[in-house]
Design a protein around this motif. Structure first.
Motif, mmCIF file in Angstrom:
data_model
loop_
_atom_site.group_PDB
_atom_site.id
_atom_site.type_symbol
_atom_site.label_atom_id
_atom_site.label_comp_id
_atom_site.label_asym_id
_atom_site.label_seq_id
_atom_site.Cartn_x
_atom_site.Cartn_y
_atom_site.Cartn_z
ATOM 1 N N UNK A 122 58.363 32.241 29.769
ATOM 2 C CA UNK A 122 57.041 32.569 29.241
ATOM 3 C C UNK A 122 56.991 32.449 27.725
ATOM 4 N N UNK A 123 58.068 32.850 27.056
ATOM 5 C CA UNK A 123 58.114 32.718 25.596
ATOM 6 C C UNK A 123 58.108 31.252 25.189
ATOM 7 N N UNK A 124 58.872 30.428 25.887
ATOM 8 C CA UNK A 124 58.937 29.004 25.548
ATOM 9 C C UNK A 124 57.577 28.335 25.705
ATOM 10 N N UNK A 125 56.910 28.587 26.825
ATOM 11 C CA UNK A 125 55.656 27.871 27.066
ATOM 12 C C UNK A 125 54.520 28.383 26.178
ATOM 13 N N UNK A 126 54.505 29.683 25.874
ATOM 14 C CA UNK A 126 53.445 30.197 24.999
ATOM 15 C C UNK A 126 53.653 29.738 23.560
ATOM 16 N N UNK A 127 54.907 29.713 23.093
ATOM 17 C CA UNK A 127 55.178 29.213 21.743
ATOM 18 C C UNK A 127 54.801 27.736 21.613
ATOM 19 N N UNK A 128 55.092 26.965 22.661
ATOM 20 C CA UNK A 128 54.749 25.543 22.637
ATOM 21 C C UNK A 128 53.238 25.335 22.671
ATOM 22 N N UNK A 129 52.541 26.182 23.406
ATOM 23 C CA UNK A 129 51.083 26.106 23.443
ATOM 24 C C UNK A 129 50.501 26.344 22.055
ATOM 25 N N UNK A 130 51.031 27.332 21.358
ATOM 26 C CA UNK A 130 50.552 27.631 20.009
ATOM 27 C C UNK A 130 50.881 26.489 19.047
ATOM 28 N N UNK A 131 52.103 25.989 19.124
ATOM 29 C CA UNK A 131 52.521 24.927 18.210
ATOM 30 C C UNK A 131 51.674 23.673 18.374
ATOM 31 N N UNK A 132 51.332 23.343 19.620
ATOM 32 C CA UNK A 132 50.590 22.118 19.904
ATOM 33 C C UNK A 132 49.079 22.310 19.845
ATOM 34 N N UNK A 133 48.638 23.533 19.554
ATOM 35 C CA UNK A 133 47.213 23.862 19.457
ATOM 36 C C UNK A 133 46.477 23.539 20.758
ATOM 37 N N UNK A 134 47.114 23.892 21.862
ATOM 38 C CA UNK A 134 46.540 23.612 23.169
ATOM 39 C C UNK A 134 45.609 24.705 23.648
ATOM 40 N N UNK A 135 44.978 24.425 24.800
ATOM 41 C CA UNK A 135 44.041 25.376 25.400
ATOM 42 C C UNK A 135 44.470 25.812 26.793
ATOM 43 N N UNK A 136 45.448 25.100 27.364
ATOM 44 C CA UNK A 136 45.851 25.376 28.745
ATOM 45 C C UNK A 136 47.342 25.694 28.781
ATOM 46 N N UNK A 137 47.675 26.873 29.283
ATOM 47 C CA UNK A 137 49.072 27.285 29.400
ATOM 48 C C UNK A 137 49.721 26.549 30.565
ATOM 49 N N UNK A 138 50.902 25.983 30.320
ATOM 50 C CA UNK A 138 51.636 25.280 31.367
ATOM 51 C C UNK A 138 51.912 26.208 32.545
ATOM 52 N N UNK A 139 51.525 25.771 33.737
ATOM 53 C CA UNK A 139 51.826 26.513 34.959
ATOM 54 C C UNK A 139 53.240 26.148 35.401
ATOM 55 N N UNK A 140 54.041 27.144 35.791
ATOM 56 C CA UNK A 140 55.421 26.902 36.211
ATOM 57 C C UNK A 140 55.628 27.527 37.588
ATOM 58 N N UNK A 141 56.164 26.736 38.524
ATOM 59 C CA UNK A 141 56.308 27.189 39.909
ATOM 60 C C UNK A 141 57.770 27.213 40.343
ATOM 61 N N UNK A 142 58.081 28.096 41.284
ATOM 62 C CA UNK A 142 59.439 28.276 41.795
ATOM 63 C C UNK A 142 59.916 27.040 42.553
#
Length: 236
Positions: A122-142
């Motif tokens: 969760x930390x990796x994907x939220x930090x990347x979302x902020x860095x890339x100025x995105x609007x959609x959080x990457x969904x990650x599945x088991x």
């Protein structure tokens, strides 16, 4: 020289005129980025809403907001976890930065790695979302097997000697196997085997290359999904 304007991921469910910041976010904004009360920030809920607000110490005061339509067609990257945690981190971060919709971990015959723990992921994907100025959080599945992937999507499987990929008009799943590759019996009959060049790539490298190819063939390579132009009134 204009001051850097931070882009923040603030989990949704906003109801008030301001959005509270947790201690970690406040520390980063004040100590690292040297923000002061009244400085402007952009923010997103990770579900397509972006806004332009102001920093107010322990919160962000909401301003102009825009709700975006999700880019289509949908792209899912199905990946066998690499052996080292830092390599899995690269997979998560790069896919989040590139605007891929979903990361589906794979369980394969030759898989060596383990799925990262949820707090790290969760930390990796939220930090990347902020860095890339995105609007959609990457969904990650088991993890699932190749046979369990979505049946209503075109399936590409990255394999040595595969074909040149072709444009796709609907949902797409791209599967990248472990270092030892997929066992022959794992690859579904309806899969299109795609090649990534003459060299043998590490998992995380193959993921970035195949994701870039997929976005291009989906017609999404030039799409910016951040929406910051809309809330700022000009390109960011």
């Amino acid at each position: 020289m204009s001051k850097h304007r931070p882009h923040l991921y603030l989990a949704g469910g906003w109801e008030d005129d301001s959005i509270p910041l947790d201690q970690g976010a406040r520390h980063h904004l004040v100590t690292v980025l040297r923000l002061r009360d009244g400085d402007s920030v952009t923010y997103t809920d990770g579900r397509g809403t972006v806004g332009l607000g102001t920093f107010a110490g322990d919160a962000v005061t909401r301003g102009n907001e825009v709700a975006l339509e999700r880019p289509r067609p949908m792209l899912t990257m199905a990946v066998a976890p690499p052996k080292a945690t830092e390599r899995s981190r690269m997979v998560v971060e790069k896919l989040a930065e590139m605007g891929v919709d979903r990361l589906q971990w794979l369980d394969t015959v030759h898989v060596e790695g383990r799925v990262p723990k949820i707090p790290k992921r969760d930390a990796w994907r939220s930090n990347a979302l902020e860095q890339s100025q995105g609007a959609w959080l990457l969904d990650v599945a088991s993890p699932v097997s190749l046979d369990d992937l979505a049946q209503d999507a075109v399936l590409w499987v990255a394999t040595p000697g595969g074909e040149q990929p072709q444009p796709v008009s609907g949902p797409l799943v791209v599967a990248v196997g472990p270092e030892g590759g997929f066992a022959e019996h794992e690859i579904p009959l309806n899969a299109q085997r795609i090649g990534l060049g003459d060299r043998i790539l590490r998992v995380e490298t193959a993921v970035v290359v195949s994701a870039a190819l997929a976005l291009y063939h989906l017609g999404r390579s030039a799409t910016r999904s951040s929406g910051l132009e809309a809330v700022l009134g000009a390109p960011s």
